[in-house]
Scaffold this motif. Structure first.
Motif, PDB file in Angstrom:
ATOM      1  N   SER A   1      -6.382 -20.149   0.026  1.00  0.00           N
ATOM      2  CA  SER A   1      -7.600 -21.101   0.531  1.00  0.00           C
ATOM      3  C   SER A   1      -8.148 -21.898  -0.849  1.00  0.00           C
ATOM      4  N   SER A   2      -8.860 -22.780  -0.421  1.00  0.00           N
ATOM      5  CA  SER A   2      -9.569 -23.903  -1.327  1.00  0.00           C
ATOM      6  C   SER A   2     -10.418 -22.963  -1.916  1.00  0.00           C
ATOM      7  N   ILE A   3     -10.879 -23.363  -3.316  1.00  0.00           N
ATOM      8  CA  ILE A   3     -12.025 -22.761  -3.936  1.00  0.00           C
ATOM      9  C   ILE A   3     -13.149 -23.997  -4.135  1.00  0.00           C
ATOM     10  N   ARG A   4     -14.405 -23.732  -3.739  1.00  0.00           N
ATOM     11  CA  ARG A   4     -15.161 -24.882  -3.807  1.00  0.00           C
ATOM     12  C   ARG A   4     -16.104 -24.619  -5.049  1.00  0.00           C
ATOM     13  N   GLU A   5     -16.371 -25.438  -5.950  1.00  0.00           N
ATOM     14  CA  GLU A   5     -17.407 -25.286  -6.930  1.00  0.00           C
ATOM     15  C   GLU A   5     -18.411 -26.523  -7.052  1.00  0.00           C
ATOM     16  N   ASN A   6     -19.656 -26.075  -7.289  1.00  0.00           N
ATOM     17  CA  ASN A   6     -20.796 -27.160  -7.382  1.00  0.00           C
ATOM     18  C   ASN A   6     -20.923 -26.914  -8.836  1.00  0.00           C
ATOM     19  N   ARG A   7     -20.711 -28.160  -9.479  1.00  0.00           N
ATOM     20  CA  ARG A   7     -21.086 -28.440 -11.084  1.00  0.00           C
ATOM     21  C   ARG A   7     -22.219 -29.318 -11.184  1.00  0.00           C
ATOM     22  N   GLY A   8     -23.161 -29.077 -12.145  1.00  0.00           N
ATOM     23  CA  GLY A   8     -24.223 -29.723 -12.534  1.00  0.00           C
ATOM     24  C   GLY A   8     -25.270 -29.652 -11.509  1.00  0.00           C
ATOM     25  N   TYR A   9     -26.144 -30.914 -11.365  1.00  0.00           N
ATOM     26  CA  TYR A   9     -27.174 -30.956 -10.342  1.00  0.00           C
ATOM     27  C   TYR A   9     -26.845 -30.656  -9.156  1.00  0.00           C
ATOM     28  N   ILE A  10     -27.616 -29.733  -8.228  1.00  0.00           N
ATOM     29  CA  ILE A  10     -27.333 -29.519  -6.862  1.00  0.00           C
ATOM     30  C   ILE A  10     -28.145 -30.344  -6.225  1.00  0.00           C
ATOM     31  N   VAL A  11     -27.646 -31.330  -5.347  1.00  0.00           N
ATOM     32  CA  VAL A  11     -28.071 -32.474  -4.565  1.00  0.00           C
ATOM     33  C   VAL A  11     -29.014 -31.946  -3.405  1.00  0.00           C
ATOM     34  N   ASP A  12     -30.156 -32.373  -3.447  1.00  0.00           N
ATOM     35  CA  ASP A  12     -31.145 -32.096  -2.259  1.00  0.00           C
ATOM     36  C   ASP A  12     -31.461 -33.582  -1.819  1.00  0.00           C
ATOM     37  N   GLU A  13     -30.943 -34.059  -0.646  1.00  0.00           N
ATOM     38  CA  GLU A  13     -31.401 -35.602  -0.260  1.00  0.00           C
ATOM     39  C   GLU A  13     -32.660 -35.761  -0.103  1.00  0.00           C
ATOM     40  N   THR A  14     -33.566 -34.697   0.603  1.00  0.00           N
ATOM     41  CA  THR A  14     -34.902 -35.009   0.619  1.00  0.00           C
ATOM     42  C   THR A  14     -35.776 -35.203  -0.663  1.00  0.00           C
ATOM     43  N   LEU A  15     -35.463 -34.404  -1.640  1.00  0.00           N
ATOM     44  CA  LEU A  15     -36.172 -34.438  -2.750  1.00  0.00           C
ATOM     45  C   LEU A  15     -35.695 -35.834  -3.585  1.00  0.00           C
TER      46      LEU A  15
ATOM     47  N   ARG B   1      -5.376 -27.352 -11.164  1.00  0.00           N
ATOM     48  CA  ARG B   1      -6.292 -27.954 -11.874  1.00  0.00           C
ATOM     49  C   ARG B   1      -7.345 -28.535 -10.559  1.00  0.00           C
ATOM     50  N   PRO B   2      -8.530 -28.173 -10.892  1.00  0.00           N
ATOM     51  CA  PRO B   2      -9.572 -28.380  -9.773  1.00  0.00           C
ATOM     52  C   PRO B   2      -9.594 -29.935  -9.809  1.00  0.00           C
ATOM     53  N   ARG B   3      -9.864 -30.629  -8.649  1.00  0.00           N
ATOM     54  CA  ARG B   3      -9.983 -31.992  -8.211  1.00  0.00           C
ATOM     55  C   ARG B   3     -11.249 -32.230  -7.685  1.00  0.00           C
ATOM     56  N   ILE B   4     -11.905 -33.484  -8.175  1.00  0.00           N
ATOM     57  CA  ILE B   4     -13.232 -33.777  -7.791  1.00  0.00           C
ATOM     58  C   ILE B   4     -13.362 -34.229  -6.286  1.00  0.00           C
ATOM     59  N   ARG B   5     -14.058 -33.297  -5.529  1.00  0.00           N
ATOM     60  CA  ARG B   5     -14.422 -34.149  -3.884  1.00  0.00           C
ATOM     61  C   ARG B   5     -15.465 -34.776  -3.728  1.00  0.00           C
ATOM     62  N   GLN B   6     -16.580 -34.558  -4.429  1.00  0.00           N
ATOM     63  CA  GLN B   6     -17.521 -35.574  -4.415  1.00  0.00           C
ATOM     64  C   GLN B   6     -18.235 -35.580  -5.679  1.00  0.00           C
ATOM     65  N   HIS B   7     -18.908 -36.864  -5.894  1.00  0.00           N
ATOM     66  CA  HIS B   7     -19.462 -37.065  -7.332  1.00  0.00           C
ATOM     67  C   HIS B   7     -20.671 -37.888  -7.035  1.00  0.00           C
TER      68      HIS B   7
END
Length: 161
Positions: free
Chosen positions: A28-42, A88-94
């Protein structure tokens, strides 16, 4: 069919099913958040002309990095990567949020950019070209022999002499 053979066959089937499910979980795919964690409301609450540096820090937190030259800009960088095991990891969202300030520290603009602005660089070869002359291994190894304390080199007499 005896009871022992039926039990053995059921155990073999259960073991195979358990092994197959463990193998599928490993792929299965491993998902990682890197950097700032986005909160659309903020992010949407930062308003140009209303907010200042203190309110942006209180709302979004400290930036990922700030500009060193030109207009004062704070950057909040967020990436979500996905990878399969041993790949190697691939960027899904940026997303990059650039909050620009005027001289008084008030927000002038809050601009977003996404994956469409990402540039993928391919290095040219395994070596970085540098200025200067090429030296061999032995020149590097023995190049300073006779240089320290040589006449006119300025060293060897001690400090202040």
């Amino acid at each position: 069919m005896t009871v022992g053979k039926r039990f053995s066959r059921k155990m073999m089937t259960a073991t195979l099913l358990l092994g197959a499910s463990a193998a599928m979980a490993g792929c299965s795919s491993i998902r990682e958040n890197r950097g700032y964690i986005v909160d659309e409301t903020l992010i949407s609450s930062v308003q140009p002309g209303i907010d200042n540096q203190q309110s942006v820090v209180a709302t979004l937190g400290r930036p990922t990095f700030t500009s060193q030259f030109g207009d004062q800009t704070w950057y909040y960088v967020s990436s979500v990567t996905g990878r399969k095991p041993f790949v190697r990891p691939r960027i899904r969202q940026h997303m990059v949020l650039a909050v620009k300030f005027d001289e008084g520290g008030n927000v002038v603009a809050a601009d977003r950019s996404g994956l469409d602005q990402v540039v993928y660089l391919q290095p040219d070869g395994d070596e970085t070209p540098t200025l200067g002359r090429e030296r061999s291994f032995f020149e590097d190894l023995f190049g300073n022999i006779g240089q320290v304390g040589a006449p006119g080199a300025g060293g060897g007499a001690g400090p202040g002499r």
